[in-house]
Design an enzyme around this catalytic site. Structure first.
Site, PDB file in Angstrom:
ATOM      1  N   HIS A  81       0.833  -1.219   0.000  1.00 57.23           N
ATOM      2  CA  HIS A  81       0.000   0.000   0.000  1.00 57.23           C
ATOM      3  C   HIS A  81       0.862   1.260   0.000  1.00 57.23           C
ATOM      4  O   HIS A  81       0.474   2.278  -0.575  1.00 57.23           O
ATOM      5  CB  HIS A  81      -0.975   0.000   1.182  1.00 57.23           C
ATOM      6  N   HIS A 238      -9.564  -2.166  -4.363  1.00 55.84           N
ATOM      7  CA  HIS A 238      -8.406  -2.444  -3.519  1.00 55.84           C
ATOM      8  C   HIS A 238      -7.421  -3.383  -4.226  1.00 55.84           C
ATOM      9  O   HIS A 238      -6.200  -3.226  -4.121  1.00 55.84           O
ATOM     10  CB  HIS A 238      -8.799  -3.022  -2.159  1.00 55.84           C
ATOM     11  N   ASP A 242      -3.473  -2.748  -4.875  1.00 58.16           N
ATOM     12  CA  ASP A 242      -2.425  -3.732  -4.569  1.00 58.16           C
ATOM     13  C   ASP A 242      -1.550  -3.998  -5.791  1.00 58.16           C
ATOM     14  O   ASP A 242      -0.323  -4.061  -5.701  1.00 58.16           O
ATOM     15  CB  ASP A 242      -3.061  -5.081  -4.180  1.00 58.16           C
ATOM     16  N   HIS A 265      -1.103 -10.916  -4.735  1.00 61.68           N
ATOM     17  CA  HIS A 265       0.326 -10.578  -4.669  1.00 61.68           C
ATOM     18  C   HIS A 265       1.212 -11.662  -5.274  1.00 61.68           C
ATOM     19  O   HIS A 265       2.180 -11.385  -5.955  1.00 61.68           O
ATOM     20  CB  HIS A 265       0.749 -10.365  -3.216  1.00 61.68           C
TER      21      HIS A 265
HETATM   22 ZN   LIG Z   1      -3.869  -4.728  -0.083  1.00 61.19          ZN
END
Ligand SMILES: [Zn+2]
Length: 307
Positions: A81, A238, A242, A265
């Site tokens: 973030h 969101h 990311d 991720h």
């Molecule tokens: Zn995140």
């Protein structure tokens, strides 16, 4: 049009807060960084081997957050973030001193980081920014998860789709162009989880600092946070945030259209490795348009004389 010169902070800024997964309070101080050095983390609670570069090659775990680790086993986690804030505000070089292993989660989004970074002026540096321009489609499929990138003229575009059985999250989808779209909703979208997964996540020793103050929690048909969602597409927004943060680990600004289905991720990190393996891109420094305009004027004058 994209920025020509690298940027850093004009002065130091700092943040303090709890780590989402470690539950430990940490303070970070962000200092201007030298040209061409990128984002560098420094664990000031350790006095040796404490520098960790923000590079995709240093990602050693990306289960629920992105963790960077240097050759000496020193780690910094939940960097995404803050990196997304750097991406969006336009910071290329910075030194992030941290007195613990995890970047504070703040409110679960990049809002607080961006608010502070936007308040201080960024400083143009003398080196040009390097862009990675995608030349051919590159794709990575991992079971049901998919991510690809295609050429795009002058910006990063992210097209993300979720696929959750949970009806509130469902098949949320959004497309964001980081050059031309208003990013307010992306910036303020918080990390999220399903209530039913909390025990499992905690059994892995994670989310020790998680609460309704820093994450959206969805219980079946209900958002448990007071005030509900911050925007209609907060979940997918969101994920886009990311992804932008994780892409900065390439060390470049990427010009391409990213399409991602159910990614996270880990998939993004595998994908960055694939992009650098395929070499279907080139790195360029943008022209200084003001300078080239002057040049054109000179050329025109020459033509006029010749005529
Ligand atoms: Zn995140």
């Amino acid at each position: 049009m994209y920025d020509i010169y690298q940027k850093t902070l004009s002065k130091e800024v700092s943040f303090k807060g709890i780590g989402l997964h470690s539950g430990k309070t940490s303070s970070i101080r962000i200092f201007p960084g030298r040209e061409g050095t990128g984002i560098i983390f420094k664990r000031v609670d350790l006095n040796r081997n404490n520098v960790v570069e923000a590079n995709y090659k240093n990602v050693t775990s990306a289960k629920l957050c992105t963790t960077l680790e240097n050759n000496f086993g020193v780690k910094i986690s939940t960097v995404e973030h803050l990196l997304a804030a750097f991406y969006i505000v336009g910071v290329d070089n910075a030194i992030v001193e941290i007195d613990n292993e995890e970047v504070p989660i703040m409110d679960g989004s990049s809002k607080d980081f961006i608010r502070v970074l936007e308040k201080i002026n960024l400083k143009n540096q003398s080196n040009k920014r390097k862009y990675l321009k995608i030349l051919d489609k590159i794709e990575l499929i991992d079971g049901k998860r998919k991510i690809s990138i295609e050429p795009n003229k002058s910006s990063l575009e992210i097209n993300f789709q979720l696929n959750y059985e949970n009806k509130i999250i469902g098949n949320q989808k959004n497309i964001i162009d980081f050059q031309s779209d208003n990013l307010d909703e992306v910036v303020s979208s918080r990390t999220f989880c399903l209530f039913e997964d909390i025990e499992k996540i905690k059994s892995f020793g994670l989310a020790k600092g998680g609460s309704l103050d820093n994450a959206v929690v969805v219980d079946k048909n209900k958002v448990l946070n007071k005030g509900g969602l911050r925007n209609d597409k907060e979940f997918v927004n969101h994920k886009i945030l990311d992804l932008a943060g994780d892409l900065l680990l390439s060390g470049y600004r990427i010009l391409g259209k990213v399409t991602c289905y159910q990614g996270g991720h880990e998939l993004t990190n595998l994908f960055l490795r694939k992009i650098f393996d395929t070499k279907a891109f080139y790195v360029f420094e943008p022209k200084d348009f003001k300078a080239s305009k002057k040049f054109q004027q000179k050329e025109l004058e020459k033509l006029a004389v010749n005529a």
